[in-house]
Write a protein that holds these residues in place. Structure first.
Motif, PDB file in Angstrom:
ATOM      1  N   ASN A  58       0.835  -1.198   0.000  1.00  0.00           N
ATOM      2  CA  ASN A  58       0.000   0.000   0.000  1.00  0.00           C
ATOM      3  C   ASN A  58       0.867   1.245   0.000  1.00  0.00           C
ATOM      4  O   ASN A  58       1.832   1.329   0.759  1.00  0.00           O
ATOM      5  N   CYS A  63      -4.711  11.336   2.993  1.00  0.00           N
ATOM      6  CA  CYS A  63      -5.914  11.871   2.363  1.00  0.00           C
ATOM      7  C   CYS A  63      -6.772  12.522   3.437  1.00  0.00           C
ATOM      8  O   CYS A  63      -6.607  12.251   4.625  1.00  0.00           O
ATOM      9  N   LEU A 106      -8.011   2.458  -4.727  1.00  0.00           N
ATOM     10  CA  LEU A 106      -7.564   2.645  -3.353  1.00  0.00           C
ATOM     11  C   LEU A 106      -8.578   3.535  -2.653  1.00  0.00           C
ATOM     12  O   LEU A 106      -9.098   4.477  -3.248  1.00  0.00           O
ATOM     13  N   GLN A 107      -8.827   3.240  -1.386  1.00  0.00           N
ATOM     14  CA  GLN A 107      -9.848   3.963  -0.642  1.00  0.00           C
ATOM     15  C   GLN A 107      -9.198   4.694   0.529  1.00  0.00           C
ATOM     16  O   GLN A 107      -8.283   4.168   1.166  1.00  0.00           O
ATOM     17  N   CYS A 108      -9.682   5.901   0.821  1.00  0.00           N
ATOM     18  CA  CYS A 108      -9.185   6.682   1.945  1.00  0.00           C
ATOM     19  C   CYS A 108      -9.806   6.131   3.228  1.00  0.00           C
ATOM     20  O   CYS A 108     -11.006   6.257   3.461  1.00  0.00           O
ATOM     21  N   PHE A 113      -4.598   6.314   1.873  1.00  0.00           N
ATOM     22  CA  PHE A 113      -5.121   5.534   0.751  1.00  0.00           C
ATOM     23  C   PHE A 113      -4.585   4.112   0.858  1.00  0.00           C
ATOM     24  O   PHE A 113      -3.362   3.906   0.899  1.00  0.00           O
TER      25      PHE A 113
END
Length: 180
Positions: A58, A63, A106-108, A113
């Motif tokens: 990762n 973020c 990718l998610q915050c 992220f």
């Protein structure tokens, strides 16, 4: 009589061809890529029979907007075990603007992220036999054309056979060797 059989069977044949085509198209458009993982916080009574892990590749980009989704390009290399190991390359961007293949969403989460997979369901019969993810473990992700990823399975590198085996196979093998 033959005409009636042909008329009755033609919708079934058409439906079979249609489903087969879409099934083939779906599986051809997906990429399967391994990511190295490490374990953390092995059990939670509230979350059930899940084992928690962290994907090591990762990116560490901060973020501000929780649950914001961006995409990153994946560079994959073939390692000594002939596995396609993924690494996310920067910069991240809106998924519609990313033209690389494969790309991954990718998610915050918690102001970073990350690939949004952090837990894997472990059968109740195995949950007491393994406290956390073993060393040399990998998650196999299936990634579609839009960059959405899905967990296929968790794997552990077995030193004896020098190949990857599923986490459940690893647990069974470990228990068998322990009882010998």
């Amino acid at each position: 009589m033959k005409k009636h059989i042909l008329m009755l069977s033609s919708p079934i044949i058409i439906m079979f061809v249609y489903i087969s085509y879409h099934y083939y198209k779906f599986h051809q458009s997906n990429q399967f890529i391994y990511f190295p993982i490490s374990g953390y916080d092995p059990r939670s009574i509230i979350s059930g029979h899940y084992i928690h892990f962290k994907i090591q590749q990762n990116p560490t980009i901060n973020c501000n907007r929780e649950n914001e989704i961006l995409c990153g390009c994946i560079q994959h290399t073939i390692d000594k075990m002939n596995l396609s190991i993924g690494e996310i390359k920067l910069p991240l961007n809106e998924c519609t603007k990313m033209h690389c293949k494969p790309k991954i969403q990718l998610q915050c989460i918690n102001q970073e992220f990350i690939i949004p997979h952090t837990k894997f369901y472990l059968s109740e019969k195995f949950e007491t036999l393994i406290p956390t993810i073993p060393l040399n473990s990998y998650v196999l992700l299936k990634i579609d054309e839009e960059g959405k990823s899905y967990i296929e399975n968790l794997y552990v590198y077995d030193e004896i056979s020098q190949r990857l085996i599923t986490l459940e196979e690893y647990i069974v093998k470990k228990e068998y060797n322990k009882n010998q």
